[in-house]
Design a protein around this motif. Structure first.
Motif, PDB file in Angstrom:
ATOM      1  N   THR A 195      -7.538  20.641 -47.247  1.00  0.00           N
ATOM      2  CA  THR A 195      -7.334  21.245 -45.931  1.00  0.00           C
ATOM      3  C   THR A 195      -8.387  20.729 -44.972  1.00  0.00           C
ATOM      4  OG1 THR A 195      -8.718  23.179 -46.433  1.00  0.00           O
ATOM      5  CG2 THR A 195      -6.366  23.333 -46.973  1.00  0.00           C
ATOM      6  N   TYR A 196      -7.952  20.366 -43.770  1.00  0.00           N
ATOM      7  CA  TYR A 196      -8.849  19.771 -42.786  1.00  0.00           C
ATOM      8  C   TYR A 196      -8.609  20.384 -41.413  1.00  0.00           C
ATOM      9  CZ  TYR A 196      -8.967  16.160 -46.411  1.00  0.00           C
ATOM     10  OH  TYR A 196      -9.085  15.496 -47.606  1.00  0.00           O
ATOM     11  N   ALA A 197      -9.689  20.753 -40.750  1.00  0.00           N
ATOM     12  CA  ALA A 197      -9.577  21.168 -39.356  1.00  0.00           C
ATOM     13  C   ALA A 197      -9.287  19.934 -38.507  1.00  0.00           C
ATOM     14  CB  ALA A 197     -10.869  21.837 -38.892  1.00  0.00           C
ATOM     15  N   LEU A 198      -8.381  20.078 -37.560  1.00  0.00           N
ATOM     16  CA  LEU A 198      -8.042  18.957 -36.684  1.00  0.00           C
ATOM     17  C   LEU A 198      -9.267  18.529 -35.890  1.00  0.00           C
ATOM     18  CD1 LEU A 198      -5.791  17.132 -35.472  1.00  0.00           C
ATOM     19  CD2 LEU A 198      -5.559  18.860 -33.669  1.00  0.00           C
ATOM     20  N   THR A 199      -9.531  17.237 -35.909  1.00  0.00           N
ATOM     21  CA  THR A 199     -10.629  16.693 -35.109  1.00  0.00           C
ATOM     22  C   THR A 199     -10.058  15.738 -34.070  1.00  0.00           C
ATOM     23  OG1 THR A 199     -10.983  14.916 -36.719  1.00  0.00           O
ATOM     24  CG2 THR A 199     -12.338  16.897 -36.942  1.00  0.00           C
ATOM     25  N   PHE A 200     -10.723  15.662 -32.949  1.00  0.00           N
ATOM     26  CA  PHE A 200     -10.300  14.784 -31.855  1.00  0.00           C
ATOM     27  C   PHE A 200     -11.222  13.568 -31.850  1.00  0.00           C
ATOM     28  CE2 PHE A 200      -8.793  18.957 -30.891  1.00  0.00           C
ATOM     29  CZ  PHE A 200      -7.567  18.780 -30.269  1.00  0.00           C
ATOM     30  N   GLU A 201     -10.722  12.467 -32.410  1.00  0.00           N
ATOM     31  CA  GLU A 201     -11.530  11.261 -32.550  1.00  0.00           C
ATOM     32  C   GLU A 201     -11.396  10.383 -31.318  1.00  0.00           C
ATOM     33  OE1 GLU A 201     -13.506  10.792 -35.001  1.00  0.00           O
ATOM     34  OE2 GLU A 201     -12.828  12.261 -36.484  1.00  0.00           O
ATOM     35  N   LYS A 202     -12.527   9.874 -30.856  1.00  0.00           N
ATOM     36  CA  LYS A 202     -12.518   9.000 -29.683  1.00  0.00           C
ATOM     37  C   LYS A 202     -11.628   7.793 -29.934  1.00  0.00           C
ATOM     38  CE  LYS A 202     -15.707   7.230 -26.203  1.00  0.00           C
ATOM     39  NZ  LYS A 202     -17.138   7.068 -25.825  1.00  0.00           N
ATOM     40  N   GLY A 203     -10.813   7.449 -28.940  1.00  0.00           N
ATOM     41  CA  GLY A 203      -9.918   6.310 -29.070  1.00  0.00           C
ATOM     42  C   GLY A 203      -8.507   6.685 -29.469  1.00  0.00           C
ATOM     43  N   THR A 204      -8.301   7.945 -29.896  1.00  0.00           N
ATOM     44  CA  THR A 204      -6.961   8.376 -30.268  1.00  0.00           C
ATOM     45  C   THR A 204      -6.224   8.954 -29.063  1.00  0.00           C
ATOM     46  OG1 THR A 204      -7.663  10.630 -30.842  1.00  0.00           O
ATOM     47  CG2 THR A 204      -7.773   8.949 -32.582  1.00  0.00           C
ATOM     48  N   LEU A 205      -4.904   9.069 -29.197  1.00  0.00           N
ATOM     49  CA  LEU A 205      -4.106   9.673 -28.132  1.00  0.00           C
ATOM     50  C   LEU A 205      -4.541  11.105 -27.880  1.00  0.00           C
ATOM     51  CD1 LEU A 205      -1.676   9.606 -26.195  1.00  0.00           C
ATOM     52  CD2 LEU A 205      -0.237  10.295 -28.133  1.00  0.00           C
ATOM     53  N   PHE A 206      -4.808  11.849 -28.955  1.00  0.00           N
ATOM     54  CA  PHE A 206      -5.229  13.241 -28.782  1.00  0.00           C
ATOM     55  C   PHE A 206      -6.547  13.335 -28.018  1.00  0.00           C
ATOM     56  CE2 PHE A 206      -2.897  16.013 -32.148  1.00  0.00           C
ATOM     57  CZ  PHE A 206      -1.679  15.539 -31.682  1.00  0.00           C
ATOM     58  N   TRP A 207      -7.461  12.408 -28.280  1.00  0.00           N
ATOM     59  CA  TRP A 207      -8.733  12.407 -27.561  1.00  0.00           C
ATOM     60  C   TRP A 207      -8.489  12.239 -26.060  1.00  0.00           C
ATOM     61  CZ3 TRP A 207     -13.902  13.214 -28.086  1.00  0.00           C
ATOM     62  CH2 TRP A 207     -14.735  12.664 -27.110  1.00  0.00           C
ATOM     63  N   ASN A 208      -7.630  11.299 -25.712  1.00  0.00           N
ATOM     64  CA  ASN A 208      -7.335  11.052 -24.297  1.00  0.00           C
ATOM     65  C   ASN A 208      -6.670  12.265 -23.663  1.00  0.00           C
ATOM     66  OD1 ASN A 208      -8.352   8.444 -24.565  1.00  0.00           O
ATOM     67  ND2 ASN A 208      -6.351   7.565 -25.038  1.00  0.00           N
ATOM     68  N   GLN A 209      -5.756  12.898 -24.393  1.00  0.00           N
ATOM     69  CA  GLN A 209      -5.096  14.094 -23.865  1.00  0.00           C
ATOM     70  C   GLN A 209      -6.085  15.239 -23.705  1.00  0.00           C
ATOM     71  OE1 GLN A 209      -1.942  14.567 -26.752  1.00  0.00           O
ATOM     72  NE2 GLN A 209      -0.464  13.480 -25.474  1.00  0.00           N
ATOM     73  N   LEU A 210      -7.043  15.324 -24.616  1.00  0.00           N
ATOM     74  CA  LEU A 210      -8.075  16.357 -24.518  1.00  0.00           C
ATOM     75  C   LEU A 210      -8.919  16.148 -23.273  1.00  0.00           C
ATOM     76  CD1 LEU A 210      -9.508  18.761 -26.024  1.00  0.00           C
ATOM     77  CD2 LEU A 210     -11.022  17.037 -27.012  1.00  0.00           C
ATOM     78  N   GLN A 211      -9.288  14.898 -23.000  1.00  0.00           N
ATOM     79  CA  GLN A 211     -10.105  14.607 -21.829  1.00  0.00           C
ATOM     80  C   GLN A 211      -9.371  14.931 -20.528  1.00  0.00           C
ATOM     81  OE1 GLN A 211     -13.354  13.826 -22.559  1.00  0.00           O
ATOM     82  NE2 GLN A 211     -12.453  14.180 -24.590  1.00  0.00           N
ATOM     83  N   ARG A 212      -8.051  14.762 -20.538  1.00  0.00           N
ATOM     84  CA  ARG A 212      -7.250  15.057 -19.344  1.00  0.00           C
ATOM     85  C   ARG A 212      -6.920  16.542 -19.218  1.00  0.00           C
ATOM     86  NH1 ARG A 212      -4.046  10.560 -21.170  1.00  0.00           N
ATOM     87  NH2 ARG A 212      -2.398  12.068 -21.728  1.00  0.00           N
ATOM     88  N   GLY A 213      -7.208  17.309 -20.266  1.00  0.00           N
ATOM     89  CA  GLY A 213      -6.881  18.722 -20.247  1.00  0.00           C
ATOM     90  C   GLY A 213      -5.460  19.024 -20.670  1.00  0.00           C
ATOM     91  N   ASP A 214      -4.776  18.038 -21.238  1.00  0.00           N
ATOM     92  CA  ASP A 214      -3.393  18.233 -21.671  1.00  0.00           C
ATOM     93  C   ASP A 214      -3.308  18.915 -23.031  1.00  0.00           C
ATOM     94  OD1 ASP A 214      -2.591  16.953 -19.363  1.00  0.00           O
ATOM     95  OD2 ASP A 214      -2.383  14.989 -20.312  1.00  0.00           O
ATOM     96  N   LEU A 215      -4.396  18.903 -23.782  1.00  0.00           N
ATOM     97  CA  LEU A 215      -4.454  19.587 -25.071  1.00  0.00           C
ATOM     98  C   LEU A 215      -5.647  20.521 -25.075  1.00  0.00           C
ATOM     99  CD1 LEU A 215      -3.720  16.952 -27.891  1.00  0.00           C
ATOM    100  CD2 LEU A 215      -2.266  18.828 -27.139  1.00  0.00           C
ATOM    101  N   GLN A 216      -5.453  21.688 -25.660  1.00  0.00           N
ATOM    102  CA  GLN A 216      -6.534  22.653 -25.779  1.00  0.00           C
ATOM    103  C   GLN A 216      -6.867  22.847 -27.252  1.00  0.00           C
ATOM    104  OE1 GLN A 216      -8.266  23.971 -23.232  1.00  0.00           O
ATOM    105  NE2 GLN A 216      -7.009  22.696 -21.865  1.00  0.00           N
ATOM    106  N   PRO A 217      -8.107  22.573 -27.658  1.00  0.00           N
ATOM    107  CA  PRO A 217      -8.464  22.756 -29.067  1.00  0.00           C
ATOM    108  C   PRO A 217      -8.523  24.232 -29.425  1.00  0.00           C
ATOM    109  CG  PRO A 217     -10.411  22.240 -27.781  1.00  0.00           C
ATOM    110  CD  PRO A 217      -9.248  22.108 -26.845  1.00  0.00           C
ATOM    111  N   ALA A 218      -8.328  24.518 -30.681  1.00  0.00           N
ATOM    112  CA  ALA A 218      -8.487  25.893 -31.157  1.00  0.00           C
ATOM    113  C   ALA A 218      -9.955  26.297 -31.019  1.00  0.00           C
ATOM    114  CB  ALA A 218      -8.044  26.002 -32.612  1.00  0.00           C
ATOM    115  N   GLY A 219     -10.198  27.544 -30.780  1.00  0.00           N
ATOM    116  CA  GLY A 219     -11.573  28.012 -30.670  1.00  0.00           C
ATOM    117  C   GLY A 219     -12.276  27.984 -32.012  1.00  0.00           C
TER     118      GLY A 219
END
Length: 384
Positions: A195-219
């Protein structure tokens, strides 16, 4: 007080090997691995390169072999069969080898399972990630929750030792969604759960979406709740928590991963593959095309090379070892590495004890319940 506690010990001869197969149907938004999608035209060249890279070995004997990716089961039948022939030609398999292959549910067919089983694969690691269709869509996975359950049942009929990966703390995920994922997993005929907590790695699509505010990480608090949940329910299903992210039935702990954690050394081939042989760590070029060009022009595939000192190796073994729930014996490590672990880690141990992150009993140390939640902090201090 000296750091060395005796003569430096000889590096163990590796008994493990890792082969990186970079091909995938598509790259998921969170993936930061060395993978290529829609490049099946490179498969034949890749197989030639793997055979060439492994040809420098003198057919060593191995106890564990892991096919990672990417997705090894993405290979067409003929390519998968050829890869198996190469591996049997380049390695000698011990009688009780643990031969693992990663797989994605959407790539599994009866024919591919038979190819794997006939070649000696006796452990399958399935990238399930979730059984919830909405969460799977968020994670950009290609299978459904129902199909994943069916595939697990299908795989176990051919290869009984099945491990699955689950991701938690995905954007929008609730504790109830994770609870259902865990309950579903533990009701299936699996022997191992990662089991792994989702991480936002630099260079991935999720990272870019996180920077734009399109994705919100779990608290952080929700993430901890999810982690504690799986820890609390897994034992009742016969799954022992034996490493921070790993649960297994009593006889199915991943021997290949344990070889990594114990610093036993391993061979590796393929783009982005990292090996540790005779005290030297080498990492191949991550780019599949660069790796292939280098292999085809007689150049080394290695992009990074580092000679690991005994002290560095001792620190790494302590850092990986402390993540195992049983902990580590510093006297044993000292004997195996020739390094006085109590001296080397004195400050880190004192600080972690003071913060109730580890408990020490003579030469043995392990994480406390609080320390399990801050295992990365402890490991980083041991590496410092």
């Amino acid at each position: 007080m000296a750091v060395t506690s005796g003569q430096p010990q000889p590096w163990p001869i590796p008994r493990s090997a890792y082969i990186h197969v970079p091909f995938c149907r598509h790259r998921c938004g969170y993936c930061n691995f060395s993978v290529v999608a829609d490049r099946d035209d490179l498969i034949t060249r890749f197989l030639d390169a793997i055979d060439n890279e492994l040809s420098i070995l003198d057919r060593p004997s191995i106890d564990t072999l892991f096919l990672g990716g990417g997705t090894p089961t993405h290979l067409p039948i003929d390519a998968l069969q050829e890869l198996m022939r190469i591996l049997h030609r380049r390695f000698r398999f011990s009688e009780d080898i643990e031969f693992s292959s990663e797989a994605n549910p959407e790539d599994i067919t009866e024919e591919k399972l038979c190819v794997l089983a006939d070649a000696g694969v006796n452990r399958i690691s399935l990238g399930v990630q979730s059984f919830d269709d909405q969460k799977l869509s968020t994670l950009q996975r290609g299978h459904s929750g129902d199909s994943a359950q069916r595939i697990i049942e299908q795989v176990t009929e051919v290869i009984a030792n099945v491990s699955i990966d689950l991701i938690f703390a995905a954007p929008g995920e609730s504790l109830e969604t994770w609870q259902r994922d865990v309950a579903t997993a533990l009701a299936l005929p699996i022997q191992h759960l990662s089991t792994y907590a989702l991480t936002f790695e630099k260079g991935t699509l999720f990272w870019n979406q996180l920077q734009r505010g399109d994705l919100q990480p779990a608290g952080e608090s929700l993430e901890l709740e999810m982690y504690e949940l799986v820890r609390s329910v897994a034992p009742a299903a016969g799954m022992t928590h034996y490493e921070i992210s790993s649960f297994a039935t009593p006889t199915h702990r991943c021997r290949h991963n344990i070889a990594y954690w114990e610093g036993s050394g391993w061979y590796a081939a393929g783009p982005g593959a990292a090996r540790f042989v005779n005290g030297r760590r080498e990492v191949n070029h991550r780019s599949t095309t660069a790796y292939l060009r280098r292999m085809e022009t007689g150049q080394s595939p290695t992009a990074e090379s580092e000679l690991v000192t005994p002290q560095q190796a001792a620190r790494e073994r302590a850092a990986f070892g402390i993540r195992r729930i049983d902990g580590i014996d510093l006297a044993d490590l000292a004997q195996q590495t020739g390094v006085n672990m109590l001296t080397l880690l004195a400050d880190a141990i004192e600080q972690c004890e003071r913060e109730d992150l580890i408990v020490r009993n003579g030469d043995h140390i392990r994480l406390t319940e609080r320390g399990i939640l801050f295992a990365d902090t402890v490991a980083s201090r041991f590496l410092a």
